[in-house]
Design an enzyme around this catalytic site. Structure first.
Site, PDB file in Angstrom:
ATOM      1  CB  SER A  43      -0.942   0.015   1.207  1.00  0.00           C
ATOM      2  OG  SER A  43      -0.229   0.198   2.411  1.00  0.00           O
ATOM      3  CE  LYS A 106      -2.840   2.050   4.789  1.00  0.00           C
ATOM      4  NZ  LYS A 106      -2.843   1.298   3.522  1.00  0.00           N
TER       5      LYS A 106
END
Length: 264
Positions: A43, A106
């Site tokens: 991701s 993230k």
């Protein structure tokens, strides 16, 4: 009891004491200062790849139940102590509110009170679009081609983001290129993955992340491999057979890579 036995017992006690001291120091470092993490997903590709081993600093944001606790069921306290405010553009390891048993990594985009929206893949923060320039392409180890963009946040933090490249003129994924408006609540934060088409982030199921859920700030890659060696589901023989290809898969160019150095 003869003198040799007495000396032997003293030696054993001294060695055990030294071993226990080393273990205690290692635990203190892991709990309070630094902790390594392995990244299993893409991701954050290509900033962080699958099987990158990340060193992160626990003290960067102070401490909470989720950064200090070894076990999910131990709740030491609420909130954070010695809290330091995170900065826009930080790469953060945290517990997602919708699944506290896992850890996510993230990039922090939205701060409390921010208005966030994506329009045609461009991030708008408080109605102002960030700087975003296409700088080339990236081809992953799986052969998938990405468009590479240089993005600069309002605080000057610069990094690269990636979008799946069109195939014969057709855009493979455009699902999250345009979003609703997100108003970030107090005490919570908005996150995006650098791999924009393949990230379960605040645009999708993740939602906003409370400050209390922050574990650490990712700093650099200390080791990296293309394949995983250890697997609880395979036997010792297969582990031995897998050792050589695992060693050969080491990504030497990624070792000790600073996650905040933008190298074009």
């Amino acid at each position: 009891m003869n003198r040799d036995n007495i000396n032997s017992n003293k030696t054993v006690k001294q060695e055990f004491g030294s071993f226990a001291f080393v273990i205690c120091i290692a635990l203190v470092i892991r709990i309070l200062i630094m902790e390594p993490f392995t990244v299993p997903t893409g991701s954050m590709k290509a900033t962080i790849l699958e099987n990158d081993y990340i060193f992160s600093t626990k003290y960067s944001y102070g401490y909470s139940n989720y950064s200090l606790s070894f076990f999910d069921f131990i709740h030491l306290f609420k909130g954070r102590v010695f809290a330091r405010e995170p900065e826009r553009g930080d790469i953060v390891v945290f517990r997602p509110p919708n699944d506290m048993s896992v850890r996510y990594i993230k990039r922090l985009i939205g701060l409390p009170g921010d208005k966030i929206q994506l329009i045609d893949d461009v991030i708008y923060i408080n109605d102002k679009k960030i700087e975003r320039t296409e700088v080339g392409t990236y081809i992953g180890e799986d052969g998938i081609k990405y468009l590479k963009f240089k993005e600069t946040l309002p605080n000057g933090r610069t990094y690269f983001s990636y979008k799946l490249a069109p195939i014969f003129g057709v855009i493979p994924s455009d699902r999250y290129s345009n979003t609703d408006v997100f108003y970030v609540p107090e005490g919570q934060y908005f996150f995006l993955g650098d791999n924009r088409d393949r990230s379960n982030d605040s645009r999708v199921n993740l939602g906003f992340v409370p400050f209390e859920n922050f574990i650490a700030k990712a700093q650099f890659i200390w080791f990296s491999t293309k394949i995983t060696w250890w697997d609880n589901d395979i036997g010792i023989i297969n582990l031995i057979l897998k050792l050589k290809p695992w060693i050969e898969s080491v990504r030497l160019s990624r070792i000790f890579k600073n996650l905040y150095n933008v190298d074009e």
